[in-house]
Design a protein around this motif. Structure first.
Motif, PDB file in Angstrom:
ATOM      1  N   LEU A  11       0.820  -1.211   0.000  1.00  0.00           N
ATOM      2  CA  LEU A  11       0.000   0.000   0.000  1.00  0.00           C
ATOM      3  C   LEU A  11       0.855   1.262   0.000  1.00  0.00           C
ATOM      4  CD1 LEU A  11      -2.863  -1.061   2.418  1.00  0.00           C
ATOM      5  CD2 LEU A  11      -2.859  -1.026  -0.082  1.00  0.00           C
ATOM      6  N   SER A  12       2.117   1.128   0.402  1.00  0.00           N
ATOM      7  CA  SER A  12       3.014   2.284   0.412  1.00  0.00           C
ATOM      8  C   SER A  12       3.249   2.824  -1.000  1.00  0.00           C
ATOM      9  CB  SER A  12       4.346   1.916   1.058  1.00  0.00           C
ATOM     10  OG  SER A  12       5.003   0.908   0.301  1.00  0.00           O
ATOM     11  N   TYR A  13       3.046   1.984  -2.023  1.00  0.00           N
ATOM     12  CA  TYR A  13       3.255   2.448  -3.396  1.00  0.00           C
ATOM     13  C   TYR A  13       2.349   3.629  -3.722  1.00  0.00           C
ATOM     14  CZ  TYR A  13       6.052  -1.652  -4.790  1.00  0.00           C
ATOM     15  OH  TYR A  13       7.026  -2.600  -4.929  1.00  0.00           O
ATOM     16  N   PHE A  14       1.085   3.567  -3.284  1.00  0.00           N
ATOM     17  CA  PHE A  14       0.174   4.656  -3.613  1.00  0.00           C
ATOM     18  C   PHE A  14       0.590   5.944  -2.907  1.00  0.00           C
ATOM     19  CE2 PHE A  14      -3.777   7.126  -3.629  1.00  0.00           C
ATOM     20  CZ  PHE A  14      -4.036   7.088  -4.991  1.00  0.00           C
ATOM     21  N   GLU A  15       0.980   5.830  -1.646  1.00  0.00           N
ATOM     22  CA  GLU A  15       1.446   7.006  -0.909  1.00  0.00           C
ATOM     23  C   GLU A  15       2.701   7.590  -1.561  1.00  0.00           C
ATOM     24  OE1 GLU A  15       3.224   8.205   3.465  1.00  0.00           O
ATOM     25  OE2 GLU A  15       1.972   6.414   3.297  1.00  0.00           O
ATOM     26  N   GLU A  16       3.627   6.727  -1.928  1.00  0.00           N
ATOM     27  CA  GLU A  16       4.857   7.188  -2.591  1.00  0.00           C
ATOM     28  C   GLU A  16       4.546   7.846  -3.932  1.00  0.00           C
ATOM     29  OE1 GLU A  16       8.189   7.235  -1.563  1.00  0.00           O
ATOM     30  OE2 GLU A  16       7.248   6.791   0.361  1.00  0.00           O
ATOM     31  N   MET A  17       3.574   7.284  -4.654  1.00  0.00           N
ATOM     32  CA  MET A  17       3.205   7.857  -5.948  1.00  0.00           C
ATOM     33  C   MET A  17       2.606   9.253  -5.755  1.00  0.00           C
ATOM     34  SD  MET A  17       3.471   6.972  -9.191  1.00  0.00           S
ATOM     35  CE  MET A  17       3.329   5.216  -9.417  1.00  0.00           C
ATOM     36  N   CYS A  18       1.819   9.447  -4.707  1.00  0.00           N
ATOM     37  CA  CYS A  18       1.257  10.776  -4.411  1.00  0.00           C
ATOM     38  C   CYS A  18       2.370  11.774  -4.085  1.00  0.00           C
ATOM     39  CB  CYS A  18       0.270  10.699  -3.259  1.00  0.00           C
ATOM     40  SG  CYS A  18      -1.248   9.814  -3.653  1.00  0.00           S
ATOM     41  N   LEU A  19       3.331  11.338  -3.294  1.00  0.00           N
ATOM     42  CA  LEU A  19       4.468  12.204  -2.967  1.00  0.00           C
ATOM     43  C   LEU A  19       5.291  12.516  -4.213  1.00  0.00           C
ATOM     44  CD1 LEU A  19       5.565  10.553   0.396  1.00  0.00           C
ATOM     45  CD2 LEU A  19       4.393  12.756   0.089  1.00  0.00           C
ATOM     46  N   LEU A  20       5.447  11.524  -5.077  1.00  0.00           N
ATOM     47  CA  LEU A  20       6.165  11.745  -6.339  1.00  0.00           C
ATOM     48  C   LEU A  20       5.415  12.759  -7.199  1.00  0.00           C
ATOM     49  CD1 LEU A  20       8.328  11.190  -8.474  1.00  0.00           C
ATOM     50  CD2 LEU A  20       7.022   9.147  -9.147  1.00  0.00           C
ATOM     51  N   ALA A  21       4.098  12.662  -7.249  1.00  0.00           N
ATOM     52  CA  ALA A  21       3.304  13.621  -8.032  1.00  0.00           C
ATOM     53  C   ALA A  21       3.562  15.044  -7.551  1.00  0.00           C
ATOM     54  CB  ALA A  21       1.816  13.285  -7.931  1.00  0.00           C
ATOM     55  N   GLU A  22       3.579  15.232  -6.237  1.00  0.00           N
ATOM     56  CA  GLU A  22       3.878  16.567  -5.682  1.00  0.00           C
ATOM     57  C   GLU A  22       5.276  17.019  -6.080  1.00  0.00           C
ATOM     58  OE1 GLU A  22       1.180  16.788  -1.645  1.00  0.00           O
ATOM     59  OE2 GLU A  22       3.251  16.110  -1.455  1.00  0.00           O
ATOM     60  N   GLU A  23       6.232  16.101  -6.045  1.00  0.00           N
ATOM     61  CA  GLU A  23       7.612  16.445  -6.420  1.00  0.00           C
ATOM     62  C   GLU A  23       7.701  16.824  -7.895  1.00  0.00           C
ATOM     63  OE1 GLU A  23      11.711  17.110  -6.290  1.00  0.00           O
ATOM     64  OE2 GLU A  23      10.240  17.009  -4.669  1.00  0.00           O
ATOM     65  N   LEU A  24       7.005  16.087  -8.753  1.00  0.00           N
ATOM     66  CA  LEU A  24       7.030  16.412 -10.180  1.00  0.00           C
ATOM     67  C   LEU A  24       6.372  17.759 -10.448  1.00  0.00           C
ATOM     68  CD1 LEU A  24       6.259  12.945 -11.829  1.00  0.00           C
ATOM     69  CD2 LEU A  24       8.490  14.017 -11.426  1.00  0.00           C
ATOM     70  N   GLU A  25       5.303  18.070  -9.731  1.00  0.00           N
ATOM     71  CA  GLU A  25       4.666  19.389  -9.869  1.00  0.00           C
ATOM     72  C   GLU A  25       5.648  20.492  -9.495  1.00  0.00           C
ATOM     73  OE1 GLU A  25       1.231  18.732  -7.344  1.00  0.00           O
ATOM     74  OE2 GLU A  25      -0.067  18.626  -9.111  1.00  0.00           O
ATOM     75  N   THR A  26       6.378  20.295  -8.412  1.00  0.00           N
ATOM     76  CA  THR A  26       7.374  21.280  -7.965  1.00  0.00           C
ATOM     77  C   THR A  26       8.477  21.429  -9.011  1.00  0.00           C
ATOM     78  OG1 THR A  26       6.943  20.800  -5.651  1.00  0.00           O
ATOM     79  CG2 THR A  26       9.070  21.803  -6.160  1.00  0.00           C
ATOM     80  N   ARG A  27       8.945  20.305  -9.537  1.00  0.00           N
ATOM     81  CA  ARG A  27      10.018  20.350 -10.531  1.00  0.00           C
ATOM     82  C   ARG A  27       9.564  21.004 -11.830  1.00  0.00           C
ATOM     83  NH1 ARG A  27      14.511  16.032  -9.987  1.00  0.00           N
ATOM     84  NH2 ARG A  27      14.502  15.639  -7.744  1.00  0.00           N
ATOM     85  N   ALA A  28       8.327  20.778 -12.227  1.00  0.00           N
ATOM     86  CA  ALA A  28       7.817  21.388 -13.466  1.00  0.00           C
ATOM     87  C   ALA A  28       7.869  22.910 -13.385  1.00  0.00           C
ATOM     88  CB  ALA A  28       6.389  20.916 -13.739  1.00  0.00           C
ATOM     89  N   LYS A  29       7.607  23.452 -12.208  1.00  0.00           N
ATOM     90  CA  LYS A  29       7.570  24.913 -12.025  1.00  0.00           C
ATOM     91  C   LYS A  29       8.926  25.583 -12.180  1.00  0.00           C
ATOM     92  CE  LYS A  29       3.500  24.711  -9.126  1.00  0.00           C
ATOM     93  NZ  LYS A  29       2.958  24.767  -7.771  1.00  0.00           N
TER      94      LYS A  29
END
Length: 134
Positions: free
Chosen positions: A71-89
């Motif tokens: 189940l940690s995969y989904f949490e990690e994927m959410c954190l990764l999404a936030e990181e990618l949003e930050t990097r895109a900016k």
């Protein structure tokens, strides 16, 4: 997880070589984040960037595939999404900062190498279709 870069109008206004240079820089940065988070970059198509959990990278490992889904995969994927949003900016086009539209979904998917000429590892199923439309 499906990610699409924005603003689309500005991205589509770039000349081919300008677009490729920008996407290369952005996606190299994204690749680094995916590796840090231990996820699997499935592919990128145009300005779409597609990430799956690491199980997808091991489709023929019976032990991995038969084990309980972490189940940690989904949490990690959410954190990764936030990181990618930050990097895109960090990137911009004509004075406009890039942003990221993200679709996340969790569920069953299948993967296999498809075709003979330019065979390609393909991930498919309702989970993939739902994610792409989010």
């Amino acid at each position: 997880m499906f990610c699409a870069l924005e603003p689309q109008t500005e991205l589509k206004s770039l000349l081919g070589h300008e677009s490729f240079k920008l996407l290369d820089r952005v996606f190299q940065d994204f690749d680094e984040a995916v590796q840090i988070f231990g996820m699997y970059k499935y592919q990128h198509v145009g300005d779409w960037y597609i990430v799956t959990c690491p199980r997808v990278a091991q489709p023929f490992d019976r032990e991995v595939q038969e084990s309980e889904y972490p189940l940690s995969y989904f949490e990690e994927m959410c954190l990764l999404a936030e990181e990618l949003e930050t990097r895109a900016k960090k990137f911009e086009i004509n004075g406009s900062r890039l942003t990221l539209r993200v679709g996340l979904h969790c569920g069953a998917a299948a993967g296999a190498v498809v075709g003979l000429h330019r065979a390609f590892y393909c991930v498919y199923g309702d989970t993939i279709n739902t994610t792409a439309r989010m």
